[in-house]
Design a protein around this motif. Sequence first.
Motif, PDB file in Angstrom:
ATOM      1  N   THR A 440       0.818  -1.221   0.000  1.00 23.88           N
ATOM      2  CA  THR A 440       0.000   0.000   0.000  1.00 23.88           C
ATOM      3  C   THR A 440       0.849   1.268   0.000  1.00 23.88           C
ATOM      4  OG1 THR A 440      -0.192  -0.007   2.404  1.00 23.88           O
ATOM      5  CG2 THR A 440      -1.919  -1.147   1.187  1.00 23.88           C
ATOM      6  N   GLY A 441       2.177   1.132   0.186  1.00 18.99           N
ATOM      7  CA  GLY A 441       3.031   2.308   0.186  1.00 18.99           C
ATOM      8  C   GLY A 441       3.652   2.609  -1.172  1.00 18.99           C
ATOM      9  N   LEU A 442       3.403   1.754  -2.164  1.00 20.75           N
ATOM     10  CA  LEU A 442       4.076   1.900  -3.462  1.00 20.75           C
ATOM     11  C   LEU A 442       3.844   3.283  -4.090  1.00 20.75           C
ATOM     12  CD1 LEU A 442       4.477  -0.644  -6.310  1.00 20.75           C
ATOM     13  CD2 LEU A 442       3.529   1.593  -6.845  1.00 20.75           C
ATOM     14  N   ILE A 443       2.610   3.706  -4.145  1.00 18.90           N
ATOM     15  CA  ILE A 443       2.308   4.971  -4.828  1.00 18.90           C
ATOM     16  C   ILE A 443       2.982   6.140  -4.107  1.00 18.90           C
ATOM     17  CG2 ILE A 443       0.445   6.600  -5.355  1.00 18.90           C
ATOM     18  CD1 ILE A 443      -1.257   4.259  -6.217  1.00 18.90           C
ATOM     19  N   ALA A 444       2.850   6.188  -2.787  1.00 15.16           N
ATOM     20  CA  ALA A 444       3.436   7.308  -2.044  1.00 15.16           C
ATOM     21  C   ALA A 444       4.959   7.345  -2.218  1.00 15.16           C
ATOM     22  CB  ALA A 444       3.071   7.206  -0.573  1.00 15.16           C
ATOM     23  N   ARG A 445       5.599   6.179  -2.199  1.00 14.63           N
ATOM     24  CA  ARG A 445       7.056   6.133  -2.346  1.00 14.63           C
ATOM     25  C   ARG A 445       7.525   6.679  -3.682  1.00 14.63           C
ATOM     26  NH1 ARG A 445       6.812   1.087  -0.058  1.00 14.63           N
ATOM     27  NH2 ARG A 445       6.759   0.091  -2.097  1.00 14.63           N
ATOM     28  N   ASP A 446       6.806   6.322  -4.730  1.00 19.22           N
ATOM     29  CA  ASP A 446       7.270   6.665  -6.074  1.00 19.22           C
ATOM     30  C   ASP A 446       6.454   7.783  -6.714  1.00 19.22           C
ATOM     31  OD1 ASP A 446       9.180   4.797  -5.782  1.00 19.22           O
ATOM     32  OD2 ASP A 446       8.129   3.218  -6.877  1.00 19.22           O
ATOM     33  N   LEU A 447       5.782   8.562  -5.871  1.00 13.71           N
ATOM     34  CA  LEU A 447       4.848   9.553  -6.404  1.00 13.71           C
ATOM     35  C   LEU A 447       5.483  10.490  -7.431  1.00 13.71           C
ATOM     36  CD1 LEU A 447       1.868  10.182  -6.083  1.00 13.71           C
ATOM     37  CD2 LEU A 447       2.466  11.950  -4.450  1.00 13.71           C
ATOM     38  N   THR A 448       6.691  10.984  -7.132  1.00 10.48           N
ATOM     39  CA  THR A 448       7.274  11.968  -8.055  1.00 10.48           C
ATOM     40  C   THR A 448       7.489  11.393  -9.450  1.00 10.48           C
ATOM     41  OG1 THR A 448       9.305  11.493  -6.885  1.00 10.48           O
ATOM     42  CG2 THR A 448       8.366  13.687  -6.560  1.00 10.48           C
ATOM     43  N   SER A 449       7.904  10.138  -9.521  1.00 12.39           N
ATOM     44  CA  SER A 449       8.124   9.589 -10.861  1.00 12.39           C
ATOM     45  C   SER A 449       6.792   9.227 -11.533  1.00 12.39           C
ATOM     46  CB  SER A 449       9.045   8.374 -10.805  1.00 12.39           C
ATOM     47  OG  SER A 449       8.404   7.327 -10.110  1.00 12.39           O
ATOM     48  N   LEU A 450       5.735   9.025 -10.743  1.00  5.19           N
ATOM     49  CA  LEU A 450       4.441   8.671 -11.324  1.00  5.19           C
ATOM     50  C   LEU A 450       3.673   9.909 -11.790  1.00  5.19           C
ATOM     51  CD1 LEU A 450       3.385   5.996  -8.673  1.00  5.19           C
ATOM     52  CD2 LEU A 450       3.948   5.535 -11.064  1.00  5.19           C
ATOM     53  N   VAL A 451       4.024  11.048 -11.224  1.00  8.35           N
ATOM     54  CA  VAL A 451       3.307  12.284 -11.556  1.00  8.35           C
ATOM     55  C   VAL A 451       4.224  13.200 -12.352  1.00  8.35           C
ATOM     56  CG1 VAL A 451       1.973  14.225 -10.609  1.00  8.35           C
ATOM     57  CG2 VAL A 451       2.021  12.057  -9.402  1.00  8.35           C
ATOM     58  N   HIS A 452       4.718  12.712 -13.447  1.00  9.20           N
ATOM     59  CA  HIS A 452       5.602  13.584 -14.213  1.00  9.20           C
ATOM     60  C   HIS A 452       4.778  14.468 -15.136  1.00  9.20           C
ATOM     61  CE1 HIS A 452       5.141   9.932 -16.669  1.00  9.20           C
ATOM     62  NE2 HIS A 452       4.961  10.834 -17.601  1.00  9.20           N
ATOM     63  N   ASP A 453       5.329  15.625 -15.402  1.00 12.80           N
ATOM     64  CA  ASP A 453       4.637  16.575 -16.246  1.00 12.80           C
ATOM     65  C   ASP A 453       4.836  16.179 -17.709  1.00 12.80           C
ATOM     66  OD1 ASP A 453       3.012  18.711 -16.262  1.00 12.80           O
ATOM     67  OD2 ASP A 453       4.633  20.172 -16.491  1.00 12.80           O
ATOM     68  N   VAL A 454       3.764  16.251 -18.473  1.00 11.79           N
ATOM     69  CA  VAL A 454       3.871  15.915 -19.890  1.00 11.79           C
ATOM     70  C   VAL A 454       4.435  17.117 -20.641  1.00 11.79           C
ATOM     71  CG1 VAL A 454       2.541  15.359 -21.940  1.00 11.79           C
ATOM     72  CG2 VAL A 454       1.978  14.303 -19.752  1.00 11.79           C
ATOM     73  N   VAL A 455       5.462  16.886 -21.439  1.00 12.43           N
ATOM     74  CA  VAL A 455       6.023  17.969 -22.241  1.00 12.43           C
ATOM     75  C   VAL A 455       5.586  17.776 -23.694  1.00 12.43           C
ATOM     76  CG1 VAL A 455       8.151  19.130 -22.940  1.00 12.43           C
ATOM     77  CG2 VAL A 455       8.006  18.007 -20.702  1.00 12.43           C
ATOM     78  N   PRO A 456       4.788  18.710 -24.214  1.00 12.28           N
ATOM     79  CA  PRO A 456       4.340  18.543 -25.602  1.00 12.28           C
ATOM     80  C   PRO A 456       5.513  18.672 -26.561  1.00 12.28           C
ATOM     81  CG  PRO A 456       3.239  20.422 -24.525  1.00 12.28           C
ATOM     82  CD  PRO A 456       4.287  19.935 -23.591  1.00 12.28           C
ATOM     83  N   ARG A 457       5.520  17.813 -27.569  1.00 11.49           N
ATOM     84  CA  ARG A 457       6.557  17.896 -28.595  1.00 11.49           C
ATOM     85  C   ARG A 457       6.125  18.896 -29.670  1.00 11.49           C
ATOM     86  NH1 ARG A 457       6.144  11.546 -28.809  1.00 11.49           N
ATOM     87  NH2 ARG A 457       4.051  12.363 -29.034  1.00 11.49           N
ATOM     88  N   ALA A 458       7.074  19.333 -30.472  1.00  9.09           N
ATOM     89  CA  ALA A 458       6.764  20.284 -31.539  1.00  9.09           C
ATOM     90  C   ALA A 458       5.663  19.723 -32.439  1.00  9.09           C
ATOM     91  CB  ALA A 458       8.012  20.587 -32.351  1.00  9.09           C
ATOM     92  N   GLU A 459       5.703  18.406 -32.705  1.00  8.90           N
ATOM     93  CA  GLU A 459       4.694  17.777 -33.570  1.00  8.90           C
ATOM     94  C   GLU A 459       3.296  17.869 -32.948  1.00  8.90           C
ATOM     95  OE1 GLU A 459       7.575  16.429 -32.867  1.00  8.90           O
ATOM     96  OE2 GLU A 459       8.554  15.839 -34.743  1.00  8.90           O
ATOM     97  N   ASP A 460       3.232  17.714 -31.610  1.00 10.75           N
ATOM     98  CA  ASP A 460       1.939  17.773 -30.943  1.00 10.75           C
ATOM     99  C   ASP A 460       1.351  19.177 -31.051  1.00 10.75           C
ATOM    100  OD1 ASP A 460       2.537  15.177 -30.140  1.00 10.75           O
ATOM    101  OD2 ASP A 460       3.454  15.864 -28.263  1.00 10.75           O
ATOM    102  N   MET A 461       2.221  20.174 -30.843  1.00  9.21           N
ATOM    103  CA  MET A 461       1.743  21.553 -30.927  1.00  9.21           C
ATOM    104  C   MET A 461       1.354  21.901 -32.354  1.00  9.21           C
ATOM    105  SD  MET A 461       4.051  23.643 -28.237  1.00  9.21           S
ATOM    106  CE  MET A 461       5.619  22.893 -28.569  1.00  9.21           C
ATOM    107  N   ALA A 462       2.133  21.398 -33.309  1.00  5.69           N
ATOM    108  CA  ALA A 462       1.826  21.675 -34.714  1.00  5.69           C
ATOM    109  C   ALA A 462       0.461  21.093 -35.072  1.00  5.69           C
ATOM    110  CB  ALA A 462       2.911  21.076 -35.607  1.00  5.69           C
ATOM    111  N   LEU A 463       0.213  19.876 -34.598  1.00  4.13           N
ATOM    112  CA  LEU A 463      -1.063  19.224 -34.890  1.00  4.13           C
ATOM    113  C   LEU A 463      -2.208  20.013 -34.256  1.00  4.13           C
ATOM    114  CD1 LEU A 463      -2.330  16.679 -36.196  1.00  4.13           C
ATOM    115  CD2 LEU A 463      -2.216  15.606 -33.936  1.00  4.13           C
ATOM    116  N   ALA A 464      -1.987  20.458 -33.006  1.00  2.00           N
ATOM    117  CA  ALA A 464      -3.011  21.245 -32.320  1.00  2.00           C
ATOM    118  C   ALA A 464      -3.303  22.525 -33.102  1.00  2.00           C
ATOM    119  CB  ALA A 464      -2.548  21.572 -30.900  1.00  2.00           C
TER     120      ALA A 464
END
Length: 649
Positions: A440-464
Amino acid sequence: MFDTILIANRGEIACRVIETARAMGVRSVAVFSDADRAARHVALADEAVHIGGAAPADSYLRGEAIIEAAKATGAQAIHPGYGFLSENPDFVEAVEAAGLIFIGPSAKAIRAMGLKDAAKALMEKAGVPVVPGYHGENQEPSHLAKQADVIGYPVLIKAVAGGGGKGMRLVERADDFADALDSARGEARTAFGNDAVLIEKYIQQPRHIEVQVFGDGTRAVHLFERDCSLQRRHQKVIEEAPAPGMTDEMRAAMGAAAVRASEAIGYAGAGTVEFIVDGAGGLRTDGFWFMEMNTRLQVEHPVTEAITGVDLVDWQLRVASGEGLSAVQEDLTITGHAFEARLYAEDVASGFLPATGRLAHLSFPGGVRCDTGVRAGDEISPQYDPMIAKIITHGPTRAVALRRLSDALARTEVAGTVTNLSFLGALAAHDGFARGEVDTGLIARDLTSLVHDVVPRAEDMALAALAACGLLQREAPETGFTLWSPLEWQIVLRRQDEDRILRVRSLGAGAHDVLCDGSTVAARRVGGRWQLNGRTAPPVCVTDGLVTVFTQYGISFEIVDPLDRQAAAGQDAGVIEAPMPGTVKWLAAQPGQNVKKGDRLAILEAMKMEHSLLAPRDGIVAEVLVGQGAQVEAGAALIRLEETEEAAA
Ligand code: ADP
Ligand code: ADP
Ligand code: MG
């Protein structure tokens, strides 16, 4: 079998019950609140009855109105789903007094398991192992502290009336006991109106393993276990069946204990016996203890259905209508492995705050079970649980089922509200989880790596940008296209308060270049599909001024009207706003009152948590804009402080 049943619930569970009822040829009656007039469960049912206002207390918790609706529509039985009235013994009695059948256990069985202390005492008598600890009557703080010393730290203080992880405190040292006891009691008093607690040994490296049981009022069978150790703040996130590392011997011991627990209270219908398991040295038959019994169908029941092939709602209707159990223990077997992920409208980056919003777009992958109560266009209302769907996968082995889960999450498309989809995706890809090393401690221990911020790529922005300009449709606008100068658009996309200016140069209907952060992305239509720099573009949708590219679990950009860009004024630090939708539980601010920075001015209750709202600076309360008990939307102004001289200047 019944001819008609009423479902006293909403959302995905109401829909799920209706589907089985229909398959069995049973008519279903839905009930709905003001907020749910056009909800999916209402559309799905054969008939629907309005039962009151949006707040649960005005509708889904109004037992009398629900019983009236059942009588008026000729329903013979009521299915309570989970939550709301499902574990309310007074409601069960009222249903029976009205000559109707409650699809679930008796009021007596629910009462026997209702309080954790009495349930533990009962289980001890039935020979079921319980977590070592104190669950006696003496609630004197000094006595409880002494008991904690005897048990040995760390200990867990639990509200006897607790549920949903509320009223629970982990205490590591004797010095912290008194404060933890006070705060657990305070929370229990507000949430359950009962501040009695029990004390348990805190199991190190705990795993939550629960057993699905089914009773006919006398005899019971078990449908094996589910592992629900992936939890965040004692709430389940991903569940699976069977439990990783389970041995035949341990399964038999846990199953027998769960059946003993059910038979001890004459249990009828579907129930779950929750055990805490010490995962430190592998699973051992002397290392599991009873925690509590949930006397209802559980949220995560689909994983059990997936591995056993049993439709638990079908069984519920059969037992309630007097047909008896559909199988004996020897008939039941496990085939393969299953996972369930709970998809919520919540803002993971800002501490998993529940979110609301209109689901502008919603699409689930084919070939996978997705239990949902909403459709594209529906609102996630602040009144109810922000669950969007449960995504359930099954496979011949755990590894295959987990890969299918990863794949299903990657192909799930939601736009219009933030969700925990990328968090679920990160969990499904977690190495330790893949190896079955869960606690039950797995999520709390590794929270930072599980909640990483998504960085849009140039292709994603171009498509948008192309989608926002309406250039992706087959018949892209060619009006105004001239031979000597390519058409150009400029578009501003906003994400997390950051504006990006993109330039689109159209070279023809199927060819555009997008200038983005100093690089150029070439968009070309090849064989009817768009490619960006030579790679096939992911799906994208534009709704309500928002463009969402369905890659990396969905990346959304706001399409900024160039005229609005200048308007962003400085925010007033003297206004206290609701950080999320919720109910104002407690208000301490009065106009004219002097407050110091950090003073607690209000408590907002949202879902299962309470959030304190603090004064952002020293000052005088100018206005209190809401009343206690008010339902507020995210961003609603609650309290305004008088302007300071600097701010006014
Ligand atoms: P289960 O034990 O069936 O998995 P949980 O432990 O998650 O369910 O929740 C316990 C009860 O709280 C359930 O009856 C469910 O309806 C309710 N519940 C679960 N999540 C929420 C939520 N976010 N807000 C309000 N109620 C919830
Ligand atoms: P609730 O009624 O709020 O669901 P439970 O007693 O079922 O309360 O406990 C909720 C969760 O808290 C469990 O799933 C587990 O993760 C954790 N927990 C409960 N008891 C213990 C314990 N004795 N040691 C370690 N963790 C525990
Ligand atoms: Mg529990």
